[in-house]
Design an enzyme around this catalytic site. Structure first.
Site, PDB file in Angstrom:
ATOM      1  N   VAL A 294       0.740  -1.145  -0.133  1.00  0.00           N
ATOM      2  CA  VAL A 294      -0.028   0.037  -0.027  1.00  0.00           C
ATOM      3  C   VAL A 294       0.739   1.318  -0.119  1.00  0.00           C
ATOM      4  O   VAL A 294       0.649   2.092  -0.611  1.00  0.00           O
ATOM      5  CB  VAL A 294      -0.936   0.141   1.252  1.00  0.00           C
ATOM      6  CG1 VAL A 294      -1.671   1.185   1.278  1.00  0.00           C
ATOM      7  CG2 VAL A 294      -1.780  -1.141   1.273  1.00  0.00           C
ATOM      8  N   ALA A 295       1.781   1.338   0.810  1.00  0.00           N
ATOM      9  CA  ALA A 295       2.717   2.540   0.895  1.00  0.00           C
ATOM     10  C   ALA A 295       3.544   2.636  -0.440  1.00  0.00           C
ATOM     11  O   ALA A 295       3.749   3.912  -1.034  1.00  0.00           O
ATOM     12  CB  ALA A 295       3.741   2.130   1.857  1.00  0.00           C
ATOM     13  N   ASP A 341      -8.142  33.204 -36.560  1.00  0.00           N
ATOM     14  CA  ASP A 341      -9.062  33.940 -37.142  1.00  0.00           C
ATOM     15  C   ASP A 341      -8.815  35.481 -37.319  1.00  0.00           C
ATOM     16  O   ASP A 341      -8.602  36.034 -36.334  1.00  0.00           O
ATOM     17  CB  ASP A 341     -10.173  33.742 -36.757  1.00  0.00           C
ATOM     18  CG  ASP A 341     -11.676  34.438 -37.768  1.00  0.00           C
ATOM     19  OD1 ASP A 341     -11.838  33.991 -38.628  1.00  0.00           O
ATOM     20  OD2 ASP A 341     -12.163  35.353 -37.231  1.00  0.00           O
ATOM     21  N   ASP A 655     -14.411  34.522 -33.202  1.00  0.00           N
ATOM     22  CA  ASP A 655     -15.300  35.372 -32.325  1.00  0.00           C
ATOM     23  C   ASP A 655     -16.750  35.384 -33.110  1.00  0.00           C
ATOM     24  O   ASP A 655     -17.711  36.111 -32.359  1.00  0.00           O
ATOM     25  CB  ASP A 655     -14.770  36.700 -32.016  1.00  0.00           C
ATOM     26  CG  ASP A 655     -14.804  37.579 -33.317  1.00  0.00           C
ATOM     27  OD1 ASP A 655     -14.652  37.053 -34.468  1.00  0.00           O
ATOM     28  OD2 ASP A 655     -14.836  38.856 -33.284  1.00  0.00           O
ATOM     29  N   ASP A 659     -17.079  30.806 -37.280  1.00  0.00           N
ATOM     30  CA  ASP A 659     -15.771  30.236 -36.476  1.00  0.00           C
ATOM     31  C   ASP A 659     -16.308  28.981 -35.980  1.00  0.00           C
ATOM     32  O   ASP A 659     -15.527  27.879 -35.551  1.00  0.00           O
ATOM     33  CB  ASP A 659     -15.110  31.133 -35.733  1.00  0.00           C
ATOM     34  CG  ASP A 659     -14.671  32.377 -36.308  1.00  0.00           C
ATOM     35  OD1 ASP A 659     -14.150  32.112 -37.546  1.00  0.00           O
ATOM     36  OD2 ASP A 659     -14.664  33.283 -35.846  1.00  0.00           O
ATOM     37  N   ASN A 721       7.982   6.435  -2.624  1.00  0.00           N
ATOM     38  CA  ASN A 721       7.559   5.278  -2.462  1.00  0.00           C
ATOM     39  C   ASN A 721       8.393   4.132  -2.907  1.00  0.00           C
ATOM     40  O   ASN A 721       8.268   3.155  -2.123  1.00  0.00           O
ATOM     41  CB  ASN A 721       6.047   4.994  -3.212  1.00  0.00           C
ATOM     42  CG  ASN A 721       5.051   6.227  -2.603  1.00  0.00           C
ATOM     43  OD1 ASN A 721       5.301   6.698  -1.707  1.00  0.00           O
ATOM     44  ND2 ASN A 721       3.686   5.920  -2.870  1.00  0.00           N
ATOM     45  N   ASN A 749       3.640   6.937   5.038  1.00  0.00           N
ATOM     46  CA  ASN A 749       2.766   7.163   3.599  1.00  0.00           C
ATOM     47  C   ASN A 749       1.760   8.159   3.826  1.00  0.00           C
ATOM     48  O   ASN A 749       1.542   8.969   3.002  1.00  0.00           O
ATOM     49  CB  ASN A 749       2.155   5.760   3.676  1.00  0.00           C
ATOM     50  CG  ASN A 749       1.327   5.756   2.215  1.00  0.00           C
ATOM     51  OD1 ASN A 749       1.700   6.182   1.187  1.00  0.00           O
ATOM     52  ND2 ASN A 749       0.074   5.199   2.090  1.00  0.00           N
ATOM     53  N   ASP A 753       3.058  11.418   1.364  1.00  0.00           N
ATOM     54  CA  ASP A 753       2.549  11.253   0.068  1.00  0.00           C
ATOM     55  C   ASP A 753       1.586  12.393  -0.362  1.00  0.00           C
ATOM     56  O   ASP A 753       1.338  12.539  -1.489  1.00  0.00           O
ATOM     57  CB  ASP A 753       1.527   9.896   0.064  1.00  0.00           C
ATOM     58  CG  ASP A 753       2.453   8.797  -0.433  1.00  0.00           C
ATOM     59  OD1 ASP A 753       3.642   9.299  -0.587  1.00  0.00           O
ATOM     60  OD2 ASP A 753       1.822   7.816  -0.868  1.00  0.00           O
TER      61      ASP A 753
END
Length: 926
Positions: A294-295, A341, A655, A659, A721, A749, A753
């Protein structure tokens, strides 16, 4: 997951084949009028019967679902298994602590994800849309939600269709129905009845549907379905739940997490096996192996990605940049080509008439004053009646009459003009010349309009013109303006003063040369013509009577380039982006503007007339073109798609409603805010609210920085880790004392983390972020070369911590005191490693390249305080199996913590040196 609110069945009514009914039948069935629309009493009745014109709302995840989602990950399952093992072996306290860690991680994940969802939800909040309808014989704007069946909808370019409706009048009306059919090419609409039989939705050309976009022309339609009974509403109700869409980056992180879970489980199984072979107890080693797994897996990766992207959106809002989706933030960092444009983006979209050519005469117009080439002042003579007029006066009147602009006279001051920039400039030219616009329109009332469309490059209007009060003497004036070549091709005579002459080939050549000269001055050029004849029927015919016209002249309009645009183009080039200008102007005009901007990074400018696009082969290298001229909305779409097919990540700015198809298909559609149509805002991924093009640079910088920061966070989590796995594996393999306890791994952890990873996600942009080439969008988040760097840093962290542990074994022997030195050295070393991960190239001491990040300062300070708490509070000391340290021990801890920072940071010199050489040798593609 998000769920949809079900529609109220009270509002449902039988659908009909409206497309197969005559317009009069539709009017009768809905009890409305084709000219006056519904009365107010009818509106209230229909509103009670059918409800509001709104779609079922997609509800966000509830707080409970968001909280429960934190417990459905594989790491949580592994921790829970470890807690169960502790319970079975009598370690109740261990089990409680493990589940406490699960709860803390869940709380942090819940808070960050809920905040991210709030930010994302605000992207969907928009102002109440409006729709123009005719009610009780009066045209008026109403809230779109108030539209009811039977309402008479006014359809104009740039507006969204408010409800499913039957077309009863169409003048060059085209609709983009991509929202329903997925087809991006606009569909031309007609009021004609369709034949009986099955007609697919995409082929119902006398119907318009809610949510689609009017791209050209104008028309009138009767609403036949609203809200959930529309085609769009039916689609939305097909699913009860809608899954939240993951961005490509989130998917990459999920993949990385899955791979790391598999890898860490394999390593931890190996550690468990070696521990058992070395004589360690079975259950403690099993708990350590699971805790280590898990860590070793940074379960916060997807959360960090979502939070970083969401916070990037929030940060850009402070800079007047509104991002609609998380995907857009990712794509901004990878843009390689930006299509600009011209009108409204490069230029101010504030047209001003600067040159007028009538016959063989030419004038320059400055602040409303007409000047000859020699500087002589000229005052046009205008006859209020549009007959027996000089060519100059007629050109003024054609400019006034052949127009969509609305003119409202004022008791004091000039009239108020509402319309496009071009139409407004032409009206202002006439007003400055002394034309009474309202009087002109009264003398020549409009009968029929033939709008300019993609296939009809001119605009024509037919007016009733009277020389006396006698109806018998009424004449017709046909006023025409548009593309000079298209207008000229419809003429067979030309006028000088009050004299009309045959139009010879020499005259056509002279006019064509004048057109090129004006276009070469970066002007938008329009041609003007007219003819008078007998009074025609009022009914509109299929084609405009535009033959045998009399040529009047040319008008050149200038649209000033926005301040700072040349510098902006230079900034784009420095960032490795290719800039492409797309414009409807003629080729000489487009080239003149592009050369002023130094648009091309090459010595030669490449300009392509878009009218030849359809004849080009698929292998044509359009990605090498700098300027596309005479472009239509369909051309813009083809250009963007072609660049994408060549492997480019394309951003498109715009705009105007023309477009929108290209903005929608582009990887990043960027709309200018003020003055843009609602349709543009609806399809754009990014809206520049202050219309400041320099903000585009900020958007690109933030896009690149966001991606870079996620890489930094992931780099930090993986390297720290991995160091935990290395330390535990080495200690277990060589049997040098007991490995770190379950509680220590869980604490480590929890402390290292979360907060440092989030702080790195909030790093400010590095000074050279816009001098690097765009990233390859196909490369993985963690490249093969990154793993070498991550492995090196992990080994340095591990060896330094093990070195401190070796001192502890030598000084104190195996036991809690030496284990405390290892635990403190490794944890503090990981916390300080945050500083090294702030940049891949620059050292932490390089204050010129790295700005101060207060979040990193706070995260490091907070986690250091957390780490020292167990040495102060006895309960935590016992829980983590720690022991007091001497002053020398603390010095060793400090040394083993600082050494990895110095080594890893110093090694960047070699990486940076090689990186710099690599950049010098690698050409930046554009």
């Amino acid at each position: 997951m998000a769920q949809a609110v079900q529609a109220d069945p009270r509002y449902e009514y039988p659908s009909r084949d409206w497309h197969q009914l005559d317009a009069s039948a539709v009017v009768t069935l809905l009890k409305t009028s084709s000219t006056a629309g519904l009365s107010e009493s009818d509106v209230r009745t229909n509103l009670d019967n059918y409800g509001l014109n709104t779609l079922p709302e997609i509800l966000p995840r509830s707080s409970l679902k968001l909280w429960l989602a934190q417990f459905t990950t594989l790491p949580v399952a592994l921790l829970t298994a470890a807690a169960c093992l502790c319970l079975f072996t009598g370690g109740t306290i261990d089990a409680v602590v493990i589940m406490g860690v699960v709860g803390i991680n869940a709380t942090i994940g819940y808070v960050t994800e809920s905040q991210s969802e709030k930010i994302i939800r605000t992207l969907k909040s928009r102002g109440e849309p409006m729709t123009r309808v005719i009610r009780s014989g009066q045209e008026q704007p109403i809230a779109t939600a108030s539209v009811v069946p039977g309402d008479l909808l006014i359809l104009r370019a740039g507006s969204f269709v408010a409800a499913d409706s039957r077309v009863i009048d169409a003048q060059g009306l085209t609709i983009n129905e991509a929202a329903l059919t997925g087809e991006s090419i606009p569909v031309e609409k007609t009021p004609d009845v369709l034949p009986r039989g099955e007609v697919p939705l995409a082929e119902r050309i006398n119907m318009v549907y809610k949510g689609t976009l009017v791209t050209d022309g104008q028309g009138v339609a009767i609403a036949v379905a609203t809200g959930p009974t529309t085609e769009l509403g039916k689609i939305q109700q097909l699913v009860d739940t809608v899954p939240a869409t993951e961005t490509p980056l989130q998917k990459q992180l999920d993949t990385v997490s899955g791979q790391l879970v598999g890898l860490s489980c394999a390593v931890c199984a190996l550690v468990f096996g070696m521990g058992v072979l070395r004589g360690y107890a079975l259950l403690p080693m099993l708990k350590i192996a699971i805790s280590l797994a898990v860590a070793a897996v940074p379960e916060g990766l997807p959360t960090i990605a979502t939070t970083t992207l969401a916070l990037g959106i929030q940060e850009m809002r402070h800079r007047h940049i509104f991002i609609r989706t998380l995907n857009a933030v990712e794509a901004l960092g990878a843009v390689q080509t930006i299509c600009l444009d011209k009108t409204g983006t490069i230029t101010e979209n504030k047209m001003v008439v600067s040159d007028v050519q009538v016959g063989t005469d030419c004038w320059q117009v400055n602040a409303g004053k007409w000047l000859s080439p020699t500087g002589r002042a000229f005052v046009p003579k205008i006859n209020p009646k549009p007959v027996s007029q000089s060519a100059t006066g007629l050109l003024m009147q054609v400019a006034v009459l052949c127009s969509d602009a609305q003119v409202k006279p004022q008791t004091d001051g000039p009239p108020v003009i509402t319309g496009s920039a071009t139409e407004t400039a032409l009206i202002e030219m006439a007003v400055a010349a002394g034309v009474d616009v309202v009087d002109q329109q009264r003398h020549a009332p409009l009968m029929v309009t033939y709008a300019r469309t993609q296939t009809h490059p001119v605009m024509s209007t037919i007016h009733q013109s009277r020389t006396t009060s006698s109806e018998a003497e009424a004449l017709t004036l046909i006023a025409v303006k548009g593309n000079p070549a298209a207008v000229l091709s419809r003429c067979d005579r030309w006028q000088q003063g009050e004299m009309i002459h045959p139009l010879t080939a020499a005259d056509r050549g002279r006019i064509g040369l004048s057109n090129q000269q004006l276009a070469g001055k970066a002007l938008r050029v329009l041609g003007f013509a007219y003819k008078q004849g007998a009074y025609p029927p009022r009914e509109r015919t299929d084609s405009a009577p535009e033959n045998n016209l009399i040529w009047l002249g040319l008008v050149g309009l200038s649209d000033p380039i926005r301040a700072g645009v040349p510098d902006l183009i230079g900034a784009f080039h420095q960032a490795g982006l290719k800039t492409v200008m797309i414009t409807g102007d003629q080729r000489p005009t487009a080239r003149a503007i592009a050369e002023t901007l130094q648009l091309s990074r090459q010595s030669q400018m490449t300009v392509l007339d878009a009218t030849g696009l359809s004849s080009l082969s698929p292998s044509s290298h359009l990605e090498q073109v700098d300027v596309f001229s005479r472009v239509t909305p369909t051309h813009k779409l083809e250009i963007v798609q072609t660049l994408q097919a060549a492997g480019q990540i394309v951003a498109m700015t715009g705009d105007g409603i023309n477009d929108t198809p290209a903005l929608k298909i582009a990887n990043v559609g960027i709309a200018m805010g003020a003055g843009s149509s609602d349709g543009v805002h609806e399809v754009a991924d990014v809206v520049i609210a202050d219309n400041n093009l320099k903000t585009l640079v900020d958007a690109l910088k933030r896009g690149r920085t966001t991606y870079s920061n996620i890489r930094k966070s992931v780099h930090f989590l993986l390297s720290t880790n991995l160091s935990e796995i290395i330390v535990t594996a080495v200690m277990t393999t060589v049997a040098i004392g007991s490995p770190m306890t379950v509680m220590q791994l869980l604490w480590l952890n929890l402390v290292t983390d979360v907060f440092p990873g989030l702080a790195l996600a909030l790093e400010p942009p590095e000074s050279d972020v816009l001098t690097q080439a765009p990233r390859n969008p196909h490369e993985p988040l963690i490249k093969a070369t990154d793993f070498g760097r991550i492995g090196f840093e992990s080994i340095v962290l591990s060896l330094s911590a093990l070195g401190g542990y070796g001192y502890g074994l030598w000084q104190h022997g195996p036991g809690p005191q030496s284990g405390t030195i290892l635990f403190m050295g490794l944890t503090i070393g990981q916390i300080l490693h945050t500083l090294s991960c702030r940049s891949e190239k620059y050292g932490v001491w390089n204050t010129q390249q790295l700005s101060v990040n207060p979040y990193v300062v706070v995260a490091i300070s907070f986690t250091l305080i957390l780490q020292l708490l167990p040495m102060v509070f006895l309960a935590l000391t016992n829980l983590l199996s720690l022991a007091p340290l001497t002053l020398i021990d603390w010095l060793i801890v400090a040394l083993s913590s600082l050494l990895p920072l110095l080594v890893n940071d110093g090694s960047k010199f070699l990486f940076d040196h090689n990186f710099g050489k690599h950049l010098e040798k690698r050409p930046i593609t554009s």
